[in-house]
Design an enzyme around this catalytic site. Structure first.
Site, PDB file in Angstrom:
ATOM      1  N   LYS A  48      -3.024   1.534  12.707  1.00 27.92           N
ATOM      2  CA  LYS A  48      -2.803   0.112  12.995  1.00 27.92           C
ATOM      3  C   LYS A  48      -1.312  -0.137  12.818  1.00 27.92           C
ATOM      4  O   LYS A  48      -0.819  -0.330  11.708  1.00 27.92           O
ATOM      5  CB  LYS A  48      -3.627  -0.737  12.021  1.00 27.92           C
ATOM      6  N   GLU A  68      13.231  -8.800  -3.094  1.00 25.28           N
ATOM      7  CA  GLU A  68      13.600  -8.097  -1.862  1.00 25.28           C
ATOM      8  C   GLU A  68      13.795  -9.113  -0.729  1.00 25.28           C
ATOM      9  O   GLU A  68      12.909  -9.903  -0.424  1.00 25.28           O
ATOM     10  CB  GLU A  68      12.494  -7.113  -1.461  1.00 25.28           C
TER      11      GLU A  68
HETATM   12  P1  NAD Z   1       3.781  -6.036   5.801  1.00 25.87           P
HETATM   13  O1  NAD Z   1       3.170  -5.645   4.505  1.00 25.87           O
HETATM   14  O2  NAD Z   1       3.850  -7.468   6.144  1.00 25.87           O
HETATM   15  O3  NAD Z   1       2.980  -5.354   7.014  1.00 25.87           O
HETATM   16  C1  NAD Z   1       2.846  -3.957   7.112  1.00 25.87           C
HETATM   17  C2  NAD Z   1       1.573  -3.647   7.869  1.00 25.87           C
HETATM   18  O4  NAD Z   1       0.456  -4.102   7.115  1.00 25.87           O
HETATM   19  C3  NAD Z   1       1.468  -4.327   9.225  1.00 25.87           C
HETATM   20  O5  NAD Z   1       0.857  -3.437  10.131  1.00 25.87           O
HETATM   21  C4  NAD Z   1       0.563  -5.515   8.933  1.00 25.87           C
HETATM   22  O6  NAD Z   1      -0.155  -5.973  10.059  1.00 25.87           O
HETATM   23  C5  NAD Z   1      -0.373  -4.928   7.897  1.00 25.87           C
HETATM   24  N1  NAD Z   1      -0.998  -5.897   6.998  1.00 25.87           N
HETATM   25  C6  NAD Z   1      -0.497  -7.079   6.565  1.00 25.87           C
HETATM   26  N2  NAD Z   1      -1.394  -7.671   5.733  1.00 25.87           N
HETATM   27  C7  NAD Z   1      -2.463  -6.847   5.640  1.00 25.87           C
HETATM   28  C8  NAD Z   1      -3.695  -6.901   4.932  1.00 25.87           C
HETATM   29  N3  NAD Z   1      -4.026  -7.933   4.144  1.00 25.87           N
HETATM   30  N4  NAD Z   1      -4.552  -5.872   5.064  1.00 25.87           N
HETATM   31  C9  NAD Z   1      -4.240  -4.813   5.831  1.00 25.87           C
HETATM   32  N5  NAD Z   1      -3.100  -4.711   6.540  1.00 25.87           N
HETATM   33  C10 NAD Z   1      -2.211  -5.716   6.437  1.00 25.87           C
HETATM   34  O7  NAD Z   1       5.210  -5.350   5.846  1.00 25.87           O
HETATM   35  P2  NAD Z   1       6.316  -5.475   6.995  1.00 25.87           P
HETATM   36  O8  NAD Z   1       6.901  -6.834   6.932  1.00 25.87           O
HETATM   37  O9  NAD Z   1       5.764  -4.975   8.271  1.00 25.87           O
HETATM   38  O10 NAD Z   1       7.398  -4.387   6.509  1.00 25.87           O
HETATM   39  C11 NAD Z   1       8.445  -4.671   5.644  1.00 25.87           C
HETATM   40  C12 NAD Z   1       8.116  -4.222   4.239  1.00 25.87           C
HETATM   41  O11 NAD Z   1       7.803  -2.837   4.235  1.00 25.87           O
HETATM   42  C13 NAD Z   1       9.278  -4.366   3.277  1.00 25.87           C
HETATM   43  O12 NAD Z   1       8.801  -4.837   2.043  1.00 25.87           O
HETATM   44  C14 NAD Z   1       9.806  -2.930   3.122  1.00 25.87           C
HETATM   45  O13 NAD Z   1      10.497  -2.663   1.935  1.00 25.87           O
HETATM   46  C15 NAD Z   1       8.526  -2.169   3.205  1.00 25.87           C
HETATM   47  N6  NAD Z   1       8.773  -0.779   3.591  1.00 25.87           N
HETATM   48  C16 NAD Z   1       8.617   0.208   2.668  1.00 25.87           C
HETATM   49  C17 NAD Z   1       8.894   1.538   3.013  1.00 25.87           C
HETATM   50  C18 NAD Z   1       8.752   2.668   2.037  1.00 25.87           C
HETATM   51  O14 NAD Z   1       8.790   3.813   2.466  1.00 25.87           O
HETATM   52  N7  NAD Z   1       8.601   2.413   0.747  1.00 25.87           N
HETATM   53  C19 NAD Z   1       9.301   1.831   4.311  1.00 25.87           C
HETATM   54  C20 NAD Z   1       9.443   0.797   5.219  1.00 25.87           C
HETATM   55  C21 NAD Z   1       9.165  -0.506   4.852  1.00 25.87           C
END
Ligand code: NAD
Length: 496
Positions: A187, A399
């Site tokens: 997803k 962040e």
């Molecule tokens: P997000 O958590 O909003 O979304 C990530 C994914 O999760 C998306 O596909 C989204 O649709 C899905 N999602 C959201 N809510 C969900 C739920 N309740 N249940 C299941 N899936 C759900 O994150 P984002 O805004 O897409 O990405 C940015 C964040 O990711 C930042 O906090 C960044 O630091 C983090 N990040 C971490 C790493 C790492 O390797 N540690 C790498 C890249 C990004």
């Protein structure tokens, strides 16, 4: 028209799920908007619960089909065919990533798509050359015993990925999951759905058996993401995204006691000692703060500079930051793109306002740039440097995930280590020094999953990657990925 804009114009306009070897639509759909100028790029199928269930069932059936009989060498060959398939359509993948996210073309070429390919090749090679543990022992009654370990796939793995490095982070999980013989339901982020759709085409064309790789598009809460995490027939969830989402997913999988691997947010620090190679440190912090407009999980948002060089460092970083060129990736010379969406830009702008309320000095940036063209409808934010905030400020602790950093002076090694570690997050840090022993010593005292010394974002894919505290759970990379994506069985044989 710029070449990659032209390639992007030829990409699919209706993005569908890929389930059991076929592209399928859903009754619902949503618009993917360009962060560069706000126009609609594509309509994306919004998976309902039935589509998610169909994908999981297809993945489950694949576990009982021909995929199960693939030898390690055959799985490795399949991964190399997928890598070849991405390579053959390299420019389309670059165009998809640039259009969906607005990132610079050079970054998409050199980092995103190159790494997507490397992820498949690396895990193909690792799985081909992996060995197993073996222990000989003697039991209490004098019998000789041989213990050896075999790996089995976990089964059906749900992969949920973010928008900031779309193909790179999706394939970082899909490649090892397939290498270990699992089937996958992926997803991708609703904000960056195109490269994942191209990947599904590559999977189909690579001859992977139906149902081994499935893709569902949609949102997170109350939608495809949540239904995937709550599906009873998923064996594991691997997730990259915000810490808050990780916490929600952890609760969703708790009842089923599913395997989880989490790569979450960060509030990463850079420490610049007075003995650092000054120019290298300035360039390093410039890159670590503003690559991908600050939207890399490992980007630096807290910079600590030893007091004797503080003023000089702030002035130098200001000058280099003001030389960045923000705008459309299709304009030659542009180094810095937009935020992923208007909503994310507004979140970052909220922090820009908060920093001023909290007493920051805005060294540079702090606003939205004006272009006088269609980019004014995009989601751009000026690269911003702050000084003068107390360690307790929200902008120094939360962040932002945008092109911002706060620079603070420090006086002593112990002091700066304590300040860096005083964080709810623990993903990454970088240390800039020419003092060899200090580089090692400080790196070993920092409570993050990765520490770079005189470097940033150099990644050997065989090494463990992950975070501590709110930044994650578990490690992926090399054999750590193989461990997560497989179930180990110890076989103990009485040999004499
Ligand atoms: P997000 O958590 O909003 O979304 C990530 C994914 O999760 C998306 O596909 C989204 O649709 C899905 N999602 C959201 N809510 C969900 C739920 N309740 N249940 C299941 N899936 C759900 O994150 P984002 O805004 O897409 O990405 C940015 C964040 O990711 C930042 O906090 C960044 O630091 C983090 N990040 C971490 C790493 C790492 O390797 N540690 C790498 C890249 C990004």
């Amino acid at each position: 028209m710029e070449y990659y804009a032209e390639v992007a114009a030829g990409l699919p306009r209706h993005l569908r799920h890929f389930i059991d070897g076929e592209f399928v639509a859903s009754p619902g759909s949503f618009a993917k908007l360009s962060p560069i100028d706000g126009r609609e790029l594509s309509r994306v199928a919004e998976a309902d619960a039935e589509a998610v269930d169909a994908a999981v069932q297809a993945a489950r059936r694949a576990q009982r089909g021909p995929w199960r009989e693939f030898t390690t060498a055959q799985r490795a060959a399949a991964l190399h065919r997928i890598a070849d398939g991405i390579q053959q359509r390299f420019d389309e993948f670059v165009a998809a990533e640039v259009a969906d996210t607005g990132r610079p073309i050079a970054q998409a070429r050199e980092l995103d798509i190159a790494r997507g390919i490397a992820n498949f090749r690396t895990f193909a090679d690792l799985v081909s050359t992996a060995h197993s543990e073996c222990f000989e022992s003697v039991g209490a009654d004098g019998t000789q015993l041989l213990n050896y370990v075999t790996r089995k796939p976990l089964g059906v793995v749900g992969v949920i990925s973010p928008w900031n490095l779309p193909l790179l982070l999706l394939t970082w999980k899909v490649a090892p999951a397939l290498a270990m013989g699992n089937s996958v339901v992926a997803k991708p982020s609703e904000e960056a759905p195109t490269s994942a759709t191209l990947l599904a085409e590559v999977m189909r064309d690579s001859g992977l058996p139906n149902g081994v790789f499935n893709l569902v598009h949609g949102h997170g809460p109350g939608a495809a993401g949540e239904w995937l995490t709550r599906h009873p027939d998923i064996d594991a969830i691997t997730f990259t995204g915000e810490s808050r989402t990780g916490s929600t997913i952890m609760k969703a999988v708790a009842d089923g006691v599913k395997n989880i691997s989490f790569e979450l947010g960060g509030k990463n620090a850079a420490i610049v000692f007075a003995d650092a190679d000054f120019d290298a440190a300035v360039e390093g912090v410039l890159r670590s703060s503003f690559t991908n407009a600050g939207q890399v999980c490992m980007c630096t948002e807290r910079v600590y500079v030893e007091r004797p060089i503080f003023e000089r460092f702030v002035a130098a970083l200001k000058a280099r930051t003001e030389a960045l060129r923000i705008g459309s990736p299709y304009v030659p010379g542009v180094t810095t793109g937009p935020m992923i969406s208007a909503a994310h830009r507004d979140k970052v702008l909220g922090y820009l306002r908060l920093a001023v309320e909290e007493g920051a000095t805005v060294v540079t940036g702090g606003d939205v740039p004006r272009f006088g063209d269609a980019c004014d409808n995009g989601a751009f934010v000026q690269p911003t440097i702050w000084t003068g905030l107390p360690d307790s400020a929200r902008c120094v602790n939360e962040e932002v995930f945008g092109p911002v950093c706060h620079i603070a002076p420090f006086d002593a090694e112990d002091e700066v280590v304590a300040r860096v570690n005083h964080s709810n997050y623990g993903l990454a840090a970088s240390v800039w020094t020419t003092h060899l022993a200090r580089g090692h010593r400080v790196a070993q005292r920092i409570e993050t999953g990765i520490v770079w010394v005189n470097a940033w974002y150099a990644r050997d894919l065989r090494t463990p990657f992950g975070g501590t505290k709110l930044s994650g759970f578990g490690r992926e990379g090399g054999r750590h990925s193989m461990d997560f994506y497989s179930e180990l069985t110890n076989i103990c044989v009485r040999v004499a």
